[in-house]
Structure formats: C-alpha cells, structure tokens
Design a protein around this motif. Structure first.
Motif, PDB file in Angstrom:
ATOM      1  N   GLN A 235       0.852  -1.190   0.000  1.00  0.00           N
ATOM      2  CA  GLN A 235       0.000   0.000   0.000  1.00  0.00           C
ATOM      3  C   GLN A 235       0.886   1.238   0.000  1.00  0.00           C
ATOM      4  O   GLN A 235       1.767   1.388   0.848  1.00  0.00           O
ATOM      5  N   LEU A 236       0.644   2.130  -0.946  1.00  0.00           N
ATOM      6  CA  LEU A 236       1.497   3.311  -1.091  1.00  0.00           C
ATOM      7  C   LEU A 236       0.985   4.528  -0.345  1.00  0.00           C
ATOM      8  O   LEU A 236       1.760   5.397   0.033  1.00  0.00           O
ATOM      9  N   ASP A 237      -0.328   4.645  -0.159  1.00  0.00           N
ATOM     10  CA  ASP A 237      -0.913   5.856   0.400  1.00  0.00           C
ATOM     11  C   ASP A 237      -1.943   5.488   1.459  1.00  0.00           C
ATOM     12  O   ASP A 237      -2.919   4.792   1.162  1.00  0.00           O
ATOM     13  N   PRO A 238      -1.762   5.941   2.708  1.00  0.00           N
ATOM     14  CA  PRO A 238      -2.719   5.610   3.770  1.00  0.00           C
ATOM     15  C   PRO A 238      -4.122   6.151   3.510  1.00  0.00           C
ATOM     16  O   PRO A 238      -5.092   5.669   4.089  1.00  0.00           O
ATOM     17  N   ARG A 239      -4.234   7.148   2.630  1.00  0.00           N
ATOM     18  CA  ARG A 239      -5.567   7.672   2.287  1.00  0.00           C
ATOM     19  C   ARG A 239      -6.353   6.684   1.443  1.00  0.00           C
ATOM     20  O   ARG A 239      -7.571   6.784   1.343  1.00  0.00           O
ATOM     21  N   LEU A 240      -5.636   5.788   0.801  1.00  0.00           N
ATOM     22  CA  LEU A 240      -6.272   4.831  -0.099  1.00  0.00           C
ATOM     23  C   LEU A 240      -6.052   3.425   0.462  1.00  0.00           C
ATOM     24  O   LEU A 240      -5.147   2.714   0.061  1.00  0.00           O
ATOM     25  N   PRO A 241      -6.888   3.046   1.421  1.00  0.00           N
ATOM     26  CA  PRO A 241      -6.704   1.732   2.054  1.00  0.00           C
ATOM     27  C   PRO A 241      -6.825   0.612   1.020  1.00  0.00           C
ATOM     28  O   PRO A 241      -7.847   0.467   0.365  1.00  0.00           O
ATOM     29  N   VAL A 242      -5.765  -0.110   0.867  1.00  0.00           N
ATOM     30  CA  VAL A 242      -5.732  -1.214  -0.091  1.00  0.00           C
ATOM     31  C   VAL A 242      -5.523  -2.508   0.687  1.00  0.00           C
ATOM     32  O   VAL A 242      -4.506  -2.674   1.356  1.00  0.00           O
ATOM     33  N   ILE A 243      -6.493  -3.398   0.619  1.00  0.00           N
ATOM     34  CA  ILE A 243      -6.310  -4.693   1.262  1.00  0.00           C
ATOM     35  C   ILE A 243      -5.225  -5.429   0.493  1.00  0.00           C
ATOM     36  O   ILE A 243      -5.329  -5.600  -0.724  1.00  0.00           O
ATOM     37  N   PRO A 244      -4.148  -5.830   1.157  1.00  0.00           N
ATOM     38  CA  PRO A 244      -3.064  -6.501   0.437  1.00  0.00           C
ATOM     39  C   PRO A 244      -3.552  -7.744  -0.296  1.00  0.00           C
ATOM     40  O   PRO A 244      -4.470  -8.432   0.151  1.00  0.00           O
ATOM     41  N   VAL A 245      -2.929  -8.013  -1.423  1.00  0.00           N
ATOM     42  CA  VAL A 245      -3.242  -9.195  -2.226  1.00  0.00           C
ATOM     43  C   VAL A 245      -1.970 -10.019  -2.387  1.00  0.00           C
ATOM     44  O   VAL A 245      -0.931  -9.482  -2.778  1.00  0.00           O
ATOM     45  N   ARG A 246      -2.041 -11.311  -2.055  1.00  0.00           N
ATOM     46  CA  ARG A 246      -0.873 -12.172  -2.226  1.00  0.00           C
ATOM     47  C   ARG A 246      -0.961 -12.869  -3.592  1.00  0.00           C
ATOM     48  O   ARG A 246      -1.976 -13.494  -3.911  1.00  0.00           O
ATOM     49  N   ALA A 247       0.108 -12.730  -4.370  1.00  0.00           N
ATOM     50  CA  ALA A 247       0.159 -13.323  -5.701  1.00  0.00           C
ATOM     51  C   ALA A 247       1.605 -13.599  -6.071  1.00  0.00           C
ATOM     52  O   ALA A 247       2.532 -13.066  -5.444  1.00  0.00           O
ATOM     53  N   LEU A 248       1.807 -14.410  -7.087  1.00  0.00           N
ATOM     54  CA  LEU A 248       3.164 -14.684  -7.551  1.00  0.00           C
ATOM     55  C   LEU A 248       3.741 -13.425  -8.194  1.00  0.00           C
ATOM     56  O   LEU A 248       3.063 -12.734  -8.963  1.00  0.00           O
ATOM     57  N   ARG A 249       4.981 -13.136  -7.874  1.00  0.00           N
ATOM     58  CA  ARG A 249       5.638 -11.925  -8.372  1.00  0.00           C
ATOM     59  C   ARG A 249       5.805 -11.987  -9.889  1.00  0.00           C
ATOM     60  O   ARG A 249       6.312 -12.957 -10.446  1.00  0.00           O
ATOM     61  N   ASN A 250       5.346 -10.932 -10.578  1.00  0.00           N
ATOM     62  CA  ASN A 250       5.523 -10.824 -12.033  1.00  0.00           C
ATOM     63  C   ASN A 250       5.361  -9.358 -12.431  1.00  0.00           C
ATOM     64  O   ASN A 250       5.302  -8.479 -11.573  1.00  0.00           O
ATOM     65  N   MET A 264      -4.008   7.558  -6.996  1.00  0.00           N
ATOM     66  CA  MET A 264      -3.669   8.570  -5.988  1.00  0.00           C
ATOM     67  C   MET A 264      -3.638   9.962  -6.611  1.00  0.00           C
ATOM     68  O   MET A 264      -4.081  10.948  -6.012  1.00  0.00           O
ATOM     69  N   GLY A 265      -3.108  10.060  -7.831  1.00  0.00           N
ATOM     70  CA  GLY A 265      -3.069  11.344  -8.517  1.00  0.00           C
ATOM     71  C   GLY A 265      -4.465  11.889  -8.763  1.00  0.00           C
ATOM     72  O   GLY A 265      -4.713  13.088  -8.613  1.00  0.00           O
ATOM     73  N   ARG A 266      -5.394  11.011  -9.127  1.00  0.00           N
ATOM     74  CA  ARG A 266      -6.774  11.441  -9.341  1.00  0.00           C
ATOM     75  C   ARG A 266      -7.402  11.922  -8.040  1.00  0.00           C
ATOM     76  O   ARG A 266      -8.189  12.872  -8.039  1.00  0.00           O
ATOM     77  N   LEU A 267      -7.043  11.262  -6.949  1.00  0.00           N
ATOM     78  CA  LEU A 267      -7.538  11.721  -5.644  1.00  0.00           C
ATOM     79  C   LEU A 267      -7.007  13.106  -5.337  1.00  0.00           C
ATOM     80  O   LEU A 267      -7.745  14.003  -4.876  1.00  0.00           O
ATOM     81  N   ASP A 268      -5.710  13.322  -5.566  1.00  0.00           N
ATOM     82  CA  ASP A 268      -5.083  14.621  -5.309  1.00  0.00           C
ATOM     83  C   ASP A 268      -5.755  15.729  -6.114  1.00  0.00           C
ATOM     84  O   ASP A 268      -5.939  16.853  -5.627  1.00  0.00           O
ATOM     85  N   ARG A 269      -6.116  15.384  -7.353  1.00  0.00           N
ATOM     86  CA  ARG A 269      -6.735  16.383  -8.226  1.00  0.00           C
ATOM     87  C   ARG A 269      -8.252  16.448  -8.038  1.00  0.00           C
ATOM     88  O   ARG A 269      -8.932  17.173  -8.756  1.00  0.00           O
ATOM     89  N   GLU A 270      -8.739  15.655  -7.073  1.00  0.00           N
ATOM     90  CA  GLU A 270     -10.167  15.606  -6.744  1.00  0.00           C
ATOM     91  C   GLU A 270     -11.015  15.227  -7.953  1.00  0.00           C
ATOM     92  O   GLU A 270     -12.127  15.699  -8.136  1.00  0.00           O
ATOM     93  N   GLU A 271     -10.452  14.354  -8.792  1.00  0.00           N
ATOM     94  CA  GLU A 271     -11.172  13.874  -9.966  1.00  0.00           C
ATOM     95  C   GLU A 271     -12.096  12.698  -9.620  1.00  0.00           C
ATOM     96  O   GLU A 271     -13.033  12.407 -10.362  1.00  0.00           O
ATOM     97  N   VAL A 272     -11.791  12.019  -8.506  1.00  0.00           N
ATOM     98  CA  VAL A 272     -12.621  10.905  -8.053  1.00  0.00           C
ATOM     99  C   VAL A 272     -12.802  10.988  -6.543  1.00  0.00           C
ATOM    100  O   VAL A 272     -11.964  11.548  -5.829  1.00  0.00           O
ATOM    101  N   ALA A 273     -13.926  10.464  -6.071  1.00  0.00           N
ATOM    102  CA  ALA A 273     -14.157  10.370  -4.630  1.00  0.00           C
ATOM    103  C   ALA A 273     -13.441   9.136  -4.097  1.00  0.00           C
ATOM    104  O   ALA A 273     -13.053   8.243  -4.854  1.00  0.00           O
ATOM    105  N   MET A 274     -13.285   9.075  -2.774  1.00  0.00           N
ATOM    106  CA  MET A 274     -12.567   7.967  -2.157  1.00  0.00           C
ATOM    107  C   MET A 274     -13.193   6.614  -2.498  1.00  0.00           C
ATOM    108  O   MET A 274     -12.490   5.653  -2.837  1.00  0.00           O
ATOM    109  N   ALA A 275     -14.519   6.535  -2.425  1.00  0.00           N
ATOM    110  CA  ALA A 275     -15.199   5.261  -2.696  1.00  0.00           C
ATOM    111  C   ALA A 275     -14.935   4.800  -4.122  1.00  0.00           C
ATOM    112  O   ALA A 275     -14.685   3.619  -4.373  1.00  0.00           O
TER     113      ALA A 275
END
Length: 336
Positions: A235-250, A264-275
């Motif tokens: 997870q890169l940004d605490p504002r955008l809670p992302v439930i971790p996903v376990r998968a094979l690295r690729n 995150m950029g769209r959030l910063d620019r208020e182009e999308v709501a959090m939901a």
C-alpha cells in the motif's frame, strides 16, 4: 470415511453443518471457483463454493443453475460485501435454495445477514480479529472462517497459526470455526482440528486441480513457484486503504504499484471520490486475475496464490487431493 475415523470425528460438526462428507471447503477464487471445480469438489466429498466476485445477478443465476446440473451435493456461494447489487445477488441465492452463503470483503452491510437467513441459507463470515468475530456471531453469523496472511488473494496482517491460537480457544467450543491460509497438507489440517476447528478451507491447493478451468500457463506458473514467490502487494498511500493481495511476483505486481500511483493522482486532483478510487483498485484486480486465469497471460495478469503454492507440483483430480489430505491427517492423528 471409515478409514479416516479420527479425522471424521474431529470435523463432524463442520461436515454436519455443511452437509458434506468432509469439512473441507474450497476457497472462492474468482474465475477459478466456477461450476466445474465447485461441482467436482462437492462430488468428491468436499464443499465447493462459487466465487461470485463481480458477477451480475443474471450471471450468478446461470452459474448456480449450471452447477446444480453437475452435482446433487451441497455447495455454497461467496458474495463480496461491497458489491453494489449485493441484495439482488442474495435474492438469486434464495431463488435457487442455496444452503450456505459466504460473505467476504468486510463487515456485512446492514440487513444483509438477515436477508440471507430469510432466504433459507446459513451465513459464513470471515473474521480477521477476535473482537470482530464476536460481533459477527452476535449479528447472526452461523459460522466463521479465520484466514491468515499466508493465503492467496486478499489477506489480513496476521498469520494463520497466531489467529488460530488466539481465536479457537475463545470460540471453538461454542461456535463453528473453519481455519484457512497456508494449508497444503493434511498434517496441518489435523493440527487445527485438534485445536478445535470444525474444518478447514483451502484455495491454492485446488487451483490447479484437473477439473480447474485455469489456463495451462497459469497452472505451470504454480508448479514452478516456491513459497517465497507468493508476495503481498504494497500500500502506497494511507488515504487509499488497499487490502493486500498475495500473488506470484511478475510484471502484473509491478503494474499494480503504478496503478495505485495513478489513482492517488486522481484523488489529489479531486477527480474521483474515495469510494470510487477504492472501486477502481478492486476492478484492477478483477481484470488482472482474468487475464492470468482465463487468457493465460502470466506476465501481466494476477497470479493470486497462497504461500502453500510450493506444495502444488502437479495437476491432480480433486478426489485425489481430498483423499490425500484426509489420509495425511489420519496418519498424523494416529501418531499422537
């Protein structure tokens, strides 16, 4: 079952609850847990669960009907709590007299548990903490699944062994608790049953079964992988809670990081709501998983797998997988 008497005794509460020969559930894996695998698991004495995922009510209606054509044994349906048509999906389950509905992806919305029970089904919920487990049981859940971070797909932060030690002593005597996450052999299953679990849930172990429709390239990626190849997303940004996903690295796991930055950029620019931002993240995973499972794009798709993937080394019929788990469990219990 007579040759697995110790194991059958320990999982009797779970098998009676599910209506199956064994209390072995198959985790709901999107694009994988569909009519072919689900019916095969139920026919082999386990308990198959359809992964509804992002299906529309019409698609779920078709999938349940098709599964019923392939088995007369009990099976369940897994519904995602954040699905915008959750209550319509619940109605579809009631229409088909589905006996068990598994709610995943967060706290069930108000009225959803009651709606499922009014439709005649029993409710199974995922419980990541003891406090939430008790709340879900008070709210009407008939059984719980406690799943550790070793699992594939969306995961929590705590290991299966720690969750089991914390929650089984507090709950198992009076409630039905299934354990999931990182289980690849019957010896581990036996240990959790002895601790009080009424059964177990496995996903990764069944993903490459002969009856699984997963693309041959997807299965080969599993056969080549070791436990350390199944990594959790970041997870890169605490504002955008992302439930971790376990998968094979690729390349797909790397692309997810770029996708997060874009959202995150769209959030910063208020182009999308959090939901909406969170929904875009979920849609990313749904599409990426389909690319891997259905199309066989193992470089750019999502290869969701638990850390037990290292124990998946060849394609086997579901019946053989279940029989081996039961035999391994029985042998372990006989040595006690």
């Amino acid at each position: 079952m007579t040759t697995h008497s110790r194991t059958a005794t320990l999982m009797r509460r779970g098998s009676d609850f599910l209506g199956s020969e064994t209390a072995i559930l198959c985790g709901a894996m999107s694009w994988v847990s569909e009519r072919n695998l689900v019916s095969a698991i139920s026919n082999a004495g386990g308990f198959g669960v359809i992964a509804c995922g992002a299906m529309t009510p019409d698609l779920l209606d078709t999938e349940i009907a098709a599964t019923r054509e392939m088995t007369d044994k009990p099976f369940g349906v897994n519904l995602i709590t954040m699905h915008p048509q959750l209550f319509d999906l619940i109605e579809v389950c009631a229409k088909h007299d589905v006996g068990h509905v598994v709610l995943a992806g967060g706290i069930p919305p108000k009225g959803s548990v009651e709606a499922i029970k009014n439709g005649g089904a029993r409710v199974i919920c995922f419980a990541p903490t003891l406090a939430l487990a008790k709340k879900l049981l008070r709210s009407g859940a008939d059984a719980l699944v406690i799943e550790g971070m070793e699992a594939g797909g969306h995961i929590g932060p705590v290991s299966t062994s720690v969750l089991a030690q914390e929650m089984l002593p507090a709950l198992a005597a009076d409630h039905l608790v299934f354990v999931a996450g990182g289980i690849g052999r019957g010896e581990a299953m036996a240990g959790y049953l002895e601790m009080g679990a009424c059964g177990v849930q496995l996903g990764t172990r069944f993903a490459c079964a002969t009856e699984s429709i997963a693309h041959p390239a997807f299965k080969k990626a599993f056969f080549r992988a070791s436990a350390r190849d199944a990594v959790a997303s970041v997870q890169l940004d605490p504002r955008l809670p992302v439930i971790p996903v376990r998968a094979l690295r690729n390349k797909g796991t790397e692309h997810f990081t770029a996708t997060q930055r874009e959202v995150m950029g769209r959030l910063d620019r208020e182009e999308v709501a959090m939901a909406e931002a969170q929904l875009q993240i979920e849609h990313y995973w749904a599409g990426a998983l389909r690319r891997a499972v259905v199309d066989g794009d193992i470089e750019n798709g999502s290869l969701m797998a638990g850390q037990s993937v290292g124990m998946v080394t060849e394609e086997e019929p579901v019946a053989e997988i279940i029989a081996r788990l039961m035999s391994e469990s029985e042998a372990a219990l006989a040595r006690r």
